[in-house]
Write a protein that holds these residues in place. Sequence first.
Motif, PDB file in Angstrom:
ATOM      1  N   PHE A   1       0.861  -1.176   0.000  1.00 63.78           N
ATOM      2  CA  PHE A   1       0.000   0.000   0.000  1.00 63.78           C
ATOM      3  C   PHE A   1       0.901   1.232   0.000  1.00 63.78           C
ATOM      4  O   PHE A   1       1.571   1.516   0.989  1.00 63.78           O
ATOM      5  CB  PHE A   1      -0.895  -0.024   1.247  1.00 63.78           C
ATOM      6  CG  PHE A   1      -1.896   1.093   1.335  1.00 63.78           C
ATOM      7  CD1 PHE A   1      -3.222   0.900   0.968  1.00 63.78           C
ATOM      8  CD2 PHE A   1      -1.528   2.348   1.806  1.00 63.78           C
ATOM      9  CE1 PHE A   1      -4.146   1.928   1.070  1.00 63.78           C
ATOM     10  CE2 PHE A   1      -2.437   3.374   1.911  1.00 63.78           C
ATOM     11  CZ  PHE A   1      -3.762   3.166   1.541  1.00 63.78           C
ATOM     12  N   VAL A   2       0.948   1.927  -1.137  1.00 65.62           N
ATOM     13  CA  VAL A   2       1.872   3.048  -1.319  1.00 65.62           C
ATOM     14  C   VAL A   2       1.094   4.353  -1.298  1.00 65.62           C
ATOM     15  O   VAL A   2       0.143   4.536  -2.070  1.00 65.62           O
ATOM     16  CB  VAL A   2       2.637   2.919  -2.656  1.00 65.62           C
ATOM     17  CG1 VAL A   2       3.612   4.084  -2.839  1.00 65.62           C
ATOM     18  CG2 VAL A   2       3.370   1.586  -2.716  1.00 65.62           C
ATOM     19  N   GLU A   3       1.507   5.265  -0.423  1.00 63.44           N
ATOM     20  CA  GLU A   3       0.849   6.574  -0.416  1.00 63.44           C
ATOM     21  C   GLU A   3       1.266   7.366  -1.639  1.00 63.44           C
ATOM     22  O   GLU A   3       2.406   7.311  -2.082  1.00 63.44           O
ATOM     23  CB  GLU A   3       1.203   7.328   0.872  1.00 63.44           C
ATOM     24  CG  GLU A   3       0.474   8.646   1.047  1.00 63.44           C
ATOM     25  CD  GLU A   3      -1.043   8.516   1.211  1.00 63.44           C
ATOM     26  OE1 GLU A   3      -1.678   9.529   1.563  1.00 63.44           O
ATOM     27  OE2 GLU A   3      -1.606   7.419   0.979  1.00 63.44           O
ATOM     28  N   LYS A   4       0.326   8.121  -2.189  1.00 65.43           N
ATOM     29  CA  LYS A   4       0.557   8.881  -3.413  1.00 65.43           C
ATOM     30  C   LYS A   4       1.813   9.745  -3.294  1.00 65.43           C
ATOM     31  O   LYS A   4       2.242  10.069  -2.187  1.00 65.43           O
ATOM     32  CB  LYS A   4      -0.672   9.729  -3.738  1.00 65.43           C
ATOM     33  CG  LYS A   4      -0.942  10.854  -2.689  1.00 65.43           C
ATOM     34  CD  LYS A   4      -0.208  12.122  -3.002  1.00 65.43           C
ATOM     35  CE  LYS A   4      -0.207  13.075  -1.858  1.00 65.43           C
ATOM     36  NZ  LYS A   4       0.669  14.231  -2.097  1.00 65.43           N
ATOM     37  N   PRO A   5       2.372  10.163  -4.451  1.00 63.84           N
ATOM     38  CA  PRO A   5       2.003   9.798  -5.814  1.00 63.84           C
ATOM     39  C   PRO A   5       2.532   8.413  -6.164  1.00 63.84           C
ATOM     40  O   PRO A   5       3.163   7.760  -5.318  1.00 63.84           O
ATOM     41  CB  PRO A   5       2.670  10.887  -6.657  1.00 63.84           C
ATOM     42  CG  PRO A   5       3.860  11.294  -5.869  1.00 63.84           C
ATOM     43  CD  PRO A   5       3.442  11.174  -4.420  1.00 63.84           C
ATOM     44  N   PHE A   6       2.278   7.951  -7.400  1.00 66.49           N
ATOM     45  CA  PHE A   6       2.716   6.617  -7.798  1.00 66.49           C
ATOM     46  C   PHE A   6       4.238   6.525  -7.696  1.00 66.49           C
ATOM     47  O   PHE A   6       4.774   5.695  -6.950  1.00 66.49           O
ATOM     48  CB  PHE A   6       2.253   6.349  -9.238  1.00 66.49           C
ATOM     49  CG  PHE A   6       2.268   4.886  -9.632  1.00 66.49           C
ATOM     50  CD1 PHE A   6       3.062   3.944  -8.991  1.00 66.49           C
ATOM     51  CD2 PHE A   6       1.452   4.444 -10.670  1.00 66.49           C
ATOM     52  CE1 PHE A   6       3.057   2.602  -9.372  1.00 66.49           C
ATOM     53  CE2 PHE A   6       1.435   3.110 -11.059  1.00 66.49           C
ATOM     54  CZ  PHE A   6       2.247   2.198 -10.420  1.00 66.49           C
TER      55      PHE A   6
END
Length: 354
Positions: A96-101
């Motif tokens: 689960f990666v917090e924005k941005p990509f």
Amino acid sequence: MPKLKVVGLNFDHMHMGDLLRMCHEHPEVEIAGICDDDPARMQSAIRNFALPPDRVFTDPRRCLESAEPDFVILCPATGRHAEYVELAAPYGVHLFVEKPFASSLREADRMMAAAKKARRLLAINWPLRWCAAHVTAHRFVREGRIGALQEVHHYGGNRGPLYHTADKIETTPTPAMKRKSWFYKKAQGGGSLLDYLGYGTTLGTWYHQGRKPIDVTTVIDQPHGLEVDEHSITVARYASGLSKFETRWGTFTDPWILQPQPKCGFVLKGEEGTIASYDYDATIRVQTRQNPAGEDVPVDPLQPANPIQYFVDCIREQKPLEGPLAPKISRIGQQIVDSAMLSARMKKTVKLVE
């Protein structure tokens, strides 16, 4: 059913505290560990969630080996997203990666490849996906309420990334804080364009039902003495017409407290109507051929209510990710971001980067 164990890796982005709070409040999630190379940055989380010393780490590999999480929350500087995904994926965790990509399309593709190899979910969290107004606007577009979509206009930003910490606690930044922060370092993916353009282009891709633009034109304002921009305007030309995405560090007020002018949010123009959907509003404004004067429509209740609830549901039920959190949609958003960066550097219109 046993709780899902989560680990929070890297506190570069202040949203880590918000996401850990969502985990703490979720009845099916246990915070099994947190990790950052600077112990001072973890103190608020340790205090807020009553984490014992054996769940606090400074080495990410030791953290992953000891905690054995089911999923990880990653909040490193944008320029390190690929590095952290490639570090964590081999441990068999959902990501689960917090924005941005990412800071580039190439790095986004590395992240997708690592998740695919591990056969685990990769989610890119865009907090604006959890604004009920924008979700309601998407439903209206999908249902054809305004006909075929022609234009997406987005204005996004805030007073600046150093004006607030986790839980939106306000701070007062100094020039020294800017010089020290990764948000203002080009090599680490800083700047308002990389911080905010993906919001507009990714949700814009969602509204455009996955369609890609033909070419992109971007201009930026880079204040004297800074490595990065604080203001950018991007025009994307689609087969249906022009869409505009604007990013701004330096809005007059923060939109989650008081909406600035211009208001932060989206305006969508279709062949048969328009929708104005502003951040955090309880209504959207809709015009149609039948009612050109327009009306305020109450927003739909969010279900799930936040990204952690959604991600846990996808893990538990083995469901694919959809919408802006899905890499397929986020990758198109990243293509537009990469094209915008190239356009700003070359000072001309460029074809969409593939």
